[in-house]
Design an enzyme around this catalytic site. Structure first.
Site, mmCIF file in Angstrom:
data_model
loop_
_atom_site.group_PDB
_atom_site.id
_atom_site.type_symbol
_atom_site.label_atom_id
_atom_site.label_comp_id
_atom_site.label_asym_id
_atom_site.label_seq_id
_atom_site.Cartn_x
_atom_site.Cartn_y
_atom_site.Cartn_z
ATOM 1 N N GLY A 50 0.834 -1.206 0.000
ATOM 2 C CA GLY A 50 0.000 0.000 0.000
ATOM 3 C C GLY A 50 0.859 1.242 0.000
ATOM 4 N N ALA A 51 0.589 2.135 -0.973
ATOM 5 C CA ALA A 51 1.328 3.400 -1.032
ATOM 6 C C ALA A 51 0.399 4.549 -0.673
ATOM 7 N N TYR A 83 -0.766 6.979 2.873
ATOM 8 C CA TYR A 83 0.035 7.826 3.772
ATOM 9 C C TYR A 83 1.073 6.997 4.518
ATOM 10 N N LYS A 99 -1.681 -0.869 -5.787
ATOM 11 C CA LYS A 99 -2.649 -1.175 -6.842
ATOM 12 C C LYS A 99 -2.493 -0.267 -8.062
ATOM 13 N N GLU A 145 -17.188 17.579 5.017
ATOM 14 C CA GLU A 145 -16.329 18.199 3.995
ATOM 15 C C GLU A 145 -16.954 18.033 2.602
ATOM 16 N N ASP A 184 -5.060 3.174 8.473
ATOM 17 C CA ASP A 184 -6.473 2.826 8.698
ATOM 18 C C ASP A 184 -6.683 1.341 8.990
ATOM 19 N N ALA A 198 -4.893 10.592 8.468
ATOM 20 C CA ALA A 198 -3.635 10.705 7.737
ATOM 21 C C ALA A 198 -2.530 11.102 8.716
ATOM 22 N N GLN A 199 -2.897 11.981 9.642
ATOM 23 C CA GLN A 199 -1.918 12.480 10.613
ATOM 24 C C GLN A 199 -1.257 11.338 11.398
ATOM 25 N N LYS A 204 -5.979 24.945 6.707
ATOM 26 C CA LYS A 204 -6.185 23.673 5.992
ATOM 27 C C LYS A 204 -5.223 23.595 4.794
HETATM 28 P P1 FAD Z 1 -4.709 4.994 2.372
HETATM 29 O O1 FAD Z 1 -4.256 6.400 2.286
HETATM 30 O O2 FAD Z 1 -6.146 4.691 2.175
HETATM 31 O O3 FAD Z 1 -3.840 4.150 1.319
HETATM 32 C C1 FAD Z 1 -4.006 2.774 1.106
HETATM 33 C C2 FAD Z 1 -3.258 2.412 -0.160
HETATM 34 O O4 FAD Z 1 -3.314 1.003 -0.345
HETATM 35 C C3 FAD Z 1 -3.853 3.030 -1.425
HETATM 36 O O5 FAD Z 1 -2.830 3.553 -2.240
HETATM 37 C C4 FAD Z 1 -4.556 1.861 -2.106
HETATM 38 O O6 FAD Z 1 -4.611 1.973 -3.518
HETATM 39 C C5 FAD Z 1 -3.652 0.708 -1.683
HETATM 40 N N1 FAD Z 1 -4.331 -0.583 -1.691
HETATM 41 C C6 FAD Z 1 -5.495 -0.921 -1.088
HETATM 42 N N2 FAD Z 1 -5.769 -2.218 -1.288
HETATM 43 C C7 FAD Z 1 -4.759 -2.718 -2.041
HETATM 44 C C8 FAD Z 1 -4.458 -4.004 -2.557
HETATM 45 N N3 FAD Z 1 -5.261 -5.059 -2.334
HETATM 46 N N4 FAD Z 1 -3.327 -4.163 -3.279
HETATM 47 C C9 FAD Z 1 -2.484 -3.113 -3.499
HETATM 48 N N5 FAD Z 1 -2.714 -1.875 -3.029
HETATM 49 C C10 FAD Z 1 -3.826 -1.672 -2.297
HETATM 50 N N6 FAD Z 1 -7.120 12.525 7.787
HETATM 51 C C11 FAD Z 1 -6.450 13.589 8.328
HETATM 52 O O7 FAD Z 1 -5.571 13.386 9.176
HETATM 53 N N7 FAD Z 1 -6.709 14.864 7.922
HETATM 54 C C12 FAD Z 1 -7.611 15.173 6.971
HETATM 55 O O8 FAD Z 1 -7.822 16.334 6.636
HETATM 56 C C13 FAD Z 1 -8.338 14.083 6.386
HETATM 57 N N8 FAD Z 1 -9.234 14.331 5.406
HETATM 58 C C14 FAD Z 1 -9.896 13.280 4.811
HETATM 59 C C15 FAD Z 1 -10.789 13.568 3.791
HETATM 60 C C16 FAD Z 1 -11.481 12.523 3.161
HETATM 61 C C17 FAD Z 1 -12.439 12.843 2.063
HETATM 62 C C18 FAD Z 1 -11.252 11.173 3.593
HETATM 63 C C19 FAD Z 1 -11.993 10.039 2.914
HETATM 64 C C20 FAD Z 1 -10.351 10.891 4.603
HETATM 65 C C21 FAD Z 1 -9.661 11.934 5.229
HETATM 66 N N9 FAD Z 1 -8.741 11.703 6.258
HETATM 67 C C22 FAD Z 1 -8.059 12.750 6.833
HETATM 68 C C23 FAD Z 1 -8.430 10.319 6.693
HETATM 69 C C24 FAD Z 1 -7.165 9.838 5.943
HETATM 70 O O9 FAD Z 1 -7.280 10.082 4.574
HETATM 71 C C25 FAD Z 1 -6.901 8.338 6.176
HETATM 72 O O10 FAD Z 1 -6.842 8.100 7.547
HETATM 73 C C26 FAD Z 1 -5.573 7.960 5.496
HETATM 74 O O11 FAD Z 1 -5.721 8.014 4.083
HETATM 75 C C27 FAD Z 1 -5.126 6.552 5.900
HETATM 76 O O12 FAD Z 1 -3.903 6.286 5.284
HETATM 77 P P2 FAD Z 1 -3.442 4.792 4.978
HETATM 78 O O13 FAD Z 1 -1.997 4.859 4.594
HETATM 79 O O14 FAD Z 1 -3.845 3.888 6.078
HETATM 80 O O15 FAD Z 1 -4.318 4.320 3.744
HETATM 81 P P1 NAD Z 2 -16.555 8.664 10.926
HETATM 82 O O1 NAD Z 2 -16.648 7.304 11.469
HETATM 83 O O2 NAD Z 2 -15.693 9.645 11.621
HETATM 84 O O3 NAD Z 2 -18.011 9.307 10.798
HETATM 85 C C1 NAD Z 2 -19.092 8.567 10.320
HETATM 86 C C2 NAD Z 2 -20.387 9.215 10.755
HETATM 87 O O4 NAD Z 2 -21.470 8.473 10.207
HETATM 88 C C3 NAD Z 2 -20.554 9.227 12.274
HETATM 89 O O5 NAD Z 2 -20.880 10.526 12.694
HETATM 90 C C4 NAD Z 2 -21.668 8.216 12.505
HETATM 91 O O6 NAD Z 2 -22.480 8.535 13.630
HETATM 92 C C5 NAD Z 2 -22.462 8.329 11.210
HETATM 93 N N1 NAD Z 2 -23.270 7.141 10.923
HETATM 94 C C6 NAD Z 2 -22.926 5.830 11.108
HETATM 95 N N2 NAD Z 2 -23.954 5.013 10.767
HETATM 96 C C7 NAD Z 2 -24.948 5.816 10.338
HETATM 97 C C8 NAD Z 2 -26.253 5.563 9.826
HETATM 98 N N3 NAD Z 2 -26.745 4.321 9.703
HETATM 99 N N4 NAD Z 2 -27.017 6.613 9.463
HETATM 100 C C9 NAD Z 2 -26.537 7.876 9.558
HETATM 101 N N5 NAD Z 2 -25.328 8.177 10.058
HETATM 102 C C10 NAD Z 2 -24.524 7.160 10.422
HETATM 103 O O7 NAD Z 2 -16.104 8.488 9.387
HETATM 104 P P2 NAD Z 2 -15.479 9.571 8.389
HETATM 105 O O8 NAD Z 2 -16.162 10.875 8.506
HETATM 106 O O9 NAD Z 2 -15.415 8.918 7.063
HETATM 107 O O10 NAD Z 2 -13.994 9.750 8.939
HETATM 108 C C11 NAD Z 2 -13.095 8.630 8.926
HETATM 109 C C12 NAD Z 2 -11.787 9.050 9.567
HETATM 110 O O11 NAD Z 2 -11.146 10.022 8.747
HETATM 111 C C13 NAD Z 2 -11.997 9.698 10.930
HETATM 112 O O12 NAD Z 2 -10.959 9.327 11.774
HETATM 113 C C14 NAD Z 2 -11.893 11.179 10.639
HETATM 114 O O13 NAD Z 2 -11.395 11.919 11.743
HETATM 115 C C15 NAD Z 2 -10.914 11.209 9.472
HETATM 116 N N6 NAD Z 2 -11.170 12.393 8.641
HETATM 117 C C16 NAD Z 2 -10.565 13.552 9.029
HETATM 118 C C17 NAD Z 2 -10.822 14.688 8.302
HETATM 119 C C18 NAD Z 2 -10.153 15.970 8.726
HETATM 120 O O14 NAD Z 2 -9.370 15.963 9.680
HETATM 121 N N7 NAD Z 2 -10.392 17.077 8.058
HETATM 122 C C19 NAD Z 2 -11.671 14.659 7.175
HETATM 123 C C20 NAD Z 2 -12.266 13.445 6.824
HETATM 124 C C21 NAD Z 2 -12.016 12.307 7.584
#
Ligand code: FAD
Ligand code: NAD
Length: 396
Positions: free
Chosen positions: A11-12, A14, A39, A170, A297, A313-314, A373
């Site tokens: 996985g590449a 964060y 992937k 967001e 994650d 990600a942090q 941000k």
């Molecule tokens: P990921 O970043 O999900 O990377 C996993 C990698 O594994 C990917 O490159 C994927 O292609 C690869 N992979 C998966 N399965 C396979 C497989 N079978 N074979 C090969 N490769 C594979 N967190 C913050 O701290 N601050 C934020 O502002 C924030 N904003 C977010 C906004 C959104 C919209 C979302 C969805 C999440 C946000 N998060 C934020 C949460 C954060 O993005 C995740 O916690 C973070 O991406 C986790 O990193 P990771 O390295 O575990 O996995």
């Molecule tokens: P989350 O688990 O944080 O939030 C999911 C939300 O869905 C919860 O509020 C939950 O009560 C609600 N929910 C669950 N089941 C439901 C149902 N049946 N009907 C309606 N609501 C329901 O998930 P996320 O928002 O995807 O965040 C995932 C992770 O990524 C978290 O750790 C979050 O902190 C992080 N993240 C961080 C940022 C940021 O720092 N800017 C942005 C996006 C995500």
């Protein structure tokens, strides 16, 4: 071990990409063979994905070619999908080959958690990857095109977002920003469009600072978002969402942001997991195998109260720093470092020019938070790609 030890990183994201970058800096020539498997041949910046999903930015801006981030003389990159992890045999099965390892780093990220809600898997979209956000963006535009063909179908222009956690909040912020442009492009009366954010908990952003939550909800309502709080989604049908209150919302679009679980490959590999995530030891290793590290994650790190830190990600980046240190230390037979999470704060976007956050003891909101941000995003680009990447992607 007389031969060169083999480190395989899965996985590449964060966790994986930062581990690879740190190892290529820390390891000396011939100290270890490092292979990174992903992937796709690009790394995606997940924290940016809500924008291309809504169509307020291009998907290209949320991705970086992996070969621009790693030094191929130090790290081998394999573009392939992992299909099985066999920790007992120290092997990883890819779709087209098999890799052996001495040390394994698993950073395969999460998957949407559906909680067994009927119809969710088949009928809802989720913000997980470049491909999934392309799908959401195209789907939204298609709803506008379909409405022009069948103007009595207002449900085509009802957009339901399940979950008002950070991802949901967001995303609705961006979606609300996108709507005026889409209405103009398709000659649609904006009053027909509905964005409904459904949240099961008694508040949006459960657990976050209540004053900032109120600010966020007001900003988003002002932009046209409707909230249904303390209302769980019970079922997703092809053309509607059923709520716990008994209400049925007719809709052509359900975006599920109701939470994540760990990658299924970990439980299939036999590691002990909780919702697909492995509780790692203080050095970030699995309890079954001390040569297997799990990051991001698909891992769980417990805080002092014994509760899991939220998957972000942090924390993934900080885990990668400890993991790379510990891999090098193991190879050099020097002491390992325990992982300690340093919370630098949370900043969440509410769409153009608006955000909320808590940084240290300060609460921030509005334009200041939106600037913060941007800074957080730029800092990450700097960590993985230095100034050249900031200049290319950071839009300074
Ligand atoms: P990921 O970043 O999900 O990377 C996993 C990698 O594994 C990917 O490159 C994927 O292609 C690869 N992979 C998966 N399965 C396979 C497989 N079978 N074979 C090969 N490769 C594979 N967190 C913050 O701290 N601050 C934020 O502002 C924030 N904003 C977010 C906004 C959104 C919209 C979302 C969805 C999440 C946000 N998060 C934020 C949460 C954060 O993005 C995740 O916690 C973070 O991406 C986790 O990193 P990771 O390295 O575990 O996995
Ligand atoms: P989350 O688990 O944080 O939030 C999911 C939300 O869905 C919860 O509020 C939950 O009560 C609600 N929910 C669950 N089941 C439901 C149902 N049946 N009907 C309606 N609501 C329901 O998930 P996320 O928002 O995807 O965040 C995932 C992770 O990524 C978290 O750790 C979050 O902190 C992080 N993240 C961080 C940022 C940021 O720092 N800017 C942005 C996006 C995500």
């Amino acid at each position: 071990m007389n031969r060169i030890p083999r480190i395989v990183i899965l996985g590449a994201g964060y966790g994986g990409v930062v581990t690879a970058i740190r190892l290529q800096k820390q390891l000396n020539y011939n100290e270890a063979d490092v292979t990174l498997v992903n992937k796709h041949d690009y790394h995606y910046i997940t924290t940016h994905l809500h924008m291309p999903a809504a169509g307020t930015d291009k998907p290209e801006n949320a991705r970086v070619d992996i070969l621009r981030l790693i030094d191929e003389f130090k790290v081998d990159f394999v573009k392939s999908t992992v299909v099985q992890i066999k920790p007992h045999d120290r092997k990883v099965i890819l779709e087209d080959s098999t890799l052996s390892y001495d040390y394994l780093v698993i950073g395969l990220g999460g998957e949407p958690e559906t909680f067994g809600i009927p119809g969710l898997k088949d009928n809802a979209l989720s913000i997980r990857s470049i491909n999934s956000v392309r799908h959401i963006r195209e789907h939204i535009e298609y709803q506008f095109a379909k409405f022009k063909q069948e103007p009595h179908r207002k449900d085509y222009l009802t957009f339901v977002v399940g979950g008002a956690g950070f991802t949901g909040i967001e995303f609705v912020g961006e979606l609300a920003d996108r709507m005026p442009k889409l209405c103009k492009e398709f000659d649609v009366d904006p009053s027909i469009v509905q964005i409904i954010n459904v949240e099961a908990a008694p508040t949006a952003l459960p657990g976050f600072d209540s004053e900032l939550v109120e600010y966020a909800v007001n900003v988003l309502k002002e932009k046209g978002v409707t909230f249904k709080i303390a209302t769980a989604i019970k079922e997703c049908r092809q053309d509607s969402v059923l709520l716990a209150t008994g209400e049925e919302i007719k809709t052509g679009t359900i975006v599920w942001t109701g939470g994540i679980r760990g990658n299924r490959l970990l439980e299939e590999a036999g590691f002990e997991t909780s919702r697909g995530r492995v509780i790692v030891d203080e050095y970030l290793r699995t309890k079954e195998y001390d040569n297997v590290y799990v990051l991001g994650d698909c891992s769980i790190v417990l805080n002092e109260e014994g509760k899991p830190y939220p998957p972000t990600a942090q924390i993934s980046i900080q885990q990668a720093e400890t993991c790379s240190h510990n891999l090098v230390a193991t190879i050099r037979n020097t002491p390992l470092k325990s992982f300690k999470f340093h919370n630098k704060g949370v900043v969440a976007s509410l769409g153009r020019g608006e955000a909320i956050g808590v940084v240290g003891k300060y609460k921030i909101k509005g334009f200041t938070a939106a600037k913060m941000k941007r800074l957080v995003d730029i800092r990450y680009l700097f960590i993985i790609g230095g100034i050249p990447l900031v200049l290319r992607k950071g839009r300074l």
